[in-house]
Design an enzyme around this catalytic site. Structure first.
Site, PDB file in Angstrom:
ATOM      1  N   PHE A   1       3.274   5.063  -0.002  1.00  0.00           N
ATOM      2  CA  PHE A   1       1.859   5.127   0.378  1.00  0.00           C
ATOM      3  C   PHE A   1       1.471   6.400   1.120  1.00  0.00           C
ATOM      4  CE2 PHE A   1       3.726   0.856   0.815  1.00  0.00           C
ATOM      5  CZ  PHE A   1       3.374   0.400  -0.447  1.00  0.00           C
ATOM      6  N   CYS A   2       2.079   7.515   0.752  1.00  0.00           N
ATOM      7  CA  CYS A   2       1.755   8.815   1.378  1.00  0.00           C
ATOM      8  C   CYS A   2       1.882   8.747   2.891  1.00  0.00           C
ATOM      9  CB  CYS A   2       0.361   9.290   0.988  1.00  0.00           C
ATOM     10  SG  CYS A   2       0.174   9.543  -0.768  1.00  0.00           S
ATOM     11  N   ALA A   3       2.801   7.908   3.345  1.00  0.00           N
ATOM     12  CA  ALA A   3       3.086   7.847   4.784  1.00  0.00           C
ATOM     13  C   ALA A   3       4.601   7.691   4.909  1.00  0.00           C
ATOM     14  CB  ALA A   3       2.350   6.680   5.430  1.00  0.00           C
TER      15      ALA A   3
END
Ligand code: PMP
Length: 466
Positions: free
Chosen positions: A367-369
């Site tokens: 999740f781009c984290a």
């Protein structure tokens, strides 16, 4: 402002385009699709699509056009700017810069501010609110176990020997849905002479955002997560901080004067809106803001909270399912965004089977984290991915709610997760050549005939419109 309790008889929830859309499952059936991927992107509100349709015949280039339609379009564009400002309760000394999305907003801001700022950033950020700050002097807060620990560490760090210029945080996590104590963080930042940058991408579609009341100096949001997926987002920023900044995008529209070796940049906000702007996207974003505000963001939140509880309580009862929460306290306010793993099952396979076998759309991955997801999975956040032990999951499944999601859909999702956790997917899966997502190995489904090119589909081979 007069407030209603949520009551569908008084005010219907704003409707979404495509809510009745049916999709084929791998068994050949057509089923109403259940969209539980709103944290990634949302469909447009019906009101947004209708407004865009009304506006399109009036579309024209803006600001420098002499034609009547250009005058109308310029007013629509500036009206959208005002709608965004109202939606987030911006102060008079703040300006709305219309951009593509949250990523662009934060990059524009990081570039516009004077170089070499001392920035204190949370470790739970989306990459969009992490990477642009590496151009400054960046220090990371440790992962907090709860909001109290977050406030304590932030206070102690801000009070350290070297003053910080900026505190950079999310308003709500795109992985865990946890809502951050923004008002207290803003107070802390200000008490120590810093300003606060808030990533509002996830909070804005779910809760009221009150920049003035909470003391938010800078805010970023995306229209495509706010039921206006027409390519516009916004940066709302203190005027004094960016009035003299260097624009990330440089070109026409952002300048007062250009000579062969010099440039005088425009005043705000044009300075940061070089190139022909996305007028239709801005109109869509403005209408979404006005429509959601008219419905009431408090009402929307009140509608969502019991659904989040139902989802989380249901997931907890599924054997093998592990919720990935950064903060364990159940009384913390959470958006309808929830991430989990299923013991012994690859997260990509779970998401693929939910889609192909149950017509349920979720997302899997990190999740781009990446630092946050590594932390939640018990991996060292700084471990290079090549060194992650092969038996450890490197991602998870995220389910996220939005307008139009109801109890029946959540129950259908919980039943599907239950059957997957117990027995695994029914089919065998392999990566799709175009999307690289897992799809059934022997997938006989046709693509819909939309009258547009679909990569990887034979022309004219599509199924009739579903
Ligand atoms: N921040 C958060 C919290 C997000 O959830 C996202 C989107 N996943 C972004 C930033 C980036 O948004 P966009 O892709 O619209 O630029």
């Amino acid at each position: 402002m007069h407030k209603h309790m949520f009551d569908p008889a008084i005010r219907a929830t704003p409707r979404l385009v495509g809510q009745e859309q049916r999709v084929p499952t791998a068994d050949g059936a057509l089923r109403r699709s259940i969209n539980l991927d709103h944290a990634a992107s949302t469909p447009p509100l019906v009101a947004v699509r209708e407004a865009v349709d009304r506006f399109v015949p009036w579309y024209s280039s803006i600001h420098r056009g002499a034609g009547y339609r250009s005058q109308v379009a310029s007013r629509a564009y500036e009206g959208a700017r005002a709608a965004v400002a109202d939606f987030v309760d911006a102060d008079d000394d703040q300006v709305v810069v219309l951009v593509r999305n949250t990523t662009e907003a934060l990059n524009v801001l990081a570039r516009a501010l004077p170089p070499g700022l001392r920035v204190l950033c949370s470790s739970m950020e989306h990459h969009a609110n992490l990477l642009p700050w590496r151009a400054h002097r960046l220090e990371m807060l440790p992962f907090p176990d709860d909001p109290a620990a977050l406030l304590e560490t932030a206070a102690a760090t801000l009070a350290g020997p070297h003053p910080f210029d900026l505190l950079v945080v999310t308003a709500a996590s795109n992985v865990t849905g946890e809502v951050w104590p923004i008002e207290q963080l803003a107070e802390l930042a200000h008490a120590h002479g810093a300003r606060i940058v808030v990533d509002g991408a996830q909070l804005a579609p779910h809760r009221p955002v009150r920049m003035r009341e909470w003391g938010i100096d800078f805010l970023a949001l995306s229209g495509h997560k706010l039921y206006a997926p027409y390519g516009a987002g916004a940066l709302i920023a203190r005027r004094d901080a960016i009035a003299d900044g260097v624009p990330l995008l440089q070109g026409g529209g952002a300048v007062q004067r250009v000579t062969l070796d010099d440039v005088v940049w425009s005043d705000l906000p044009d300075r940061y809106e070089a190139g022909s702007p996305n007028v239709i996207g801005a109109v869509a974003l403005g209408v979404a803001c006005d429509t959601l505000a008219a419905f009431g963001m408090e009402e929307l939140a009140a509608h969502e909270r019991p659904l989040v509880q139902r989802l989380r309580a249901g997931l907890r009862t599924v054997p093998g399912v592990q919720l990935l929460d950064a903060w364990q306290d159940e009384s913390i306010d959470r958006l309808g965004v929830c991430t989990f793993t299923v013991a012994g099952q690859d997260h990509r396979l779970v998401a693929a089977a939910l889609s192909a076998e149950h017509a349920i759309a979720v997302r899997s991955g990190a999740f781009c984290a990446h630092p946050l997801v590594a932390h939640l999975l018990g991996l060292a956040p700084e471990l290079p991915s090549a060194q992650v032990p092969p038996d450890r999951p490197t991602g998870a499944v995220r389910v996220s709610l939005g307008l139009g999601v109801d109890e029946q859909q959540i129950d259908a999702f919980l039943a599907a997760v239950g059957s997957l956790a117990a027995a695994g997917p029914r089919l065998a899966y392999a990566p799709d050549a175009v999307t690289r997502q897992l799809v059934p190995r022997d997938d006989a489904r046709d693509w819909p005939e939309l009258g547009i090119r679909l990569s990887g589909a034979r022309r004219g081979s599509g199924a009739p419109c579903l």
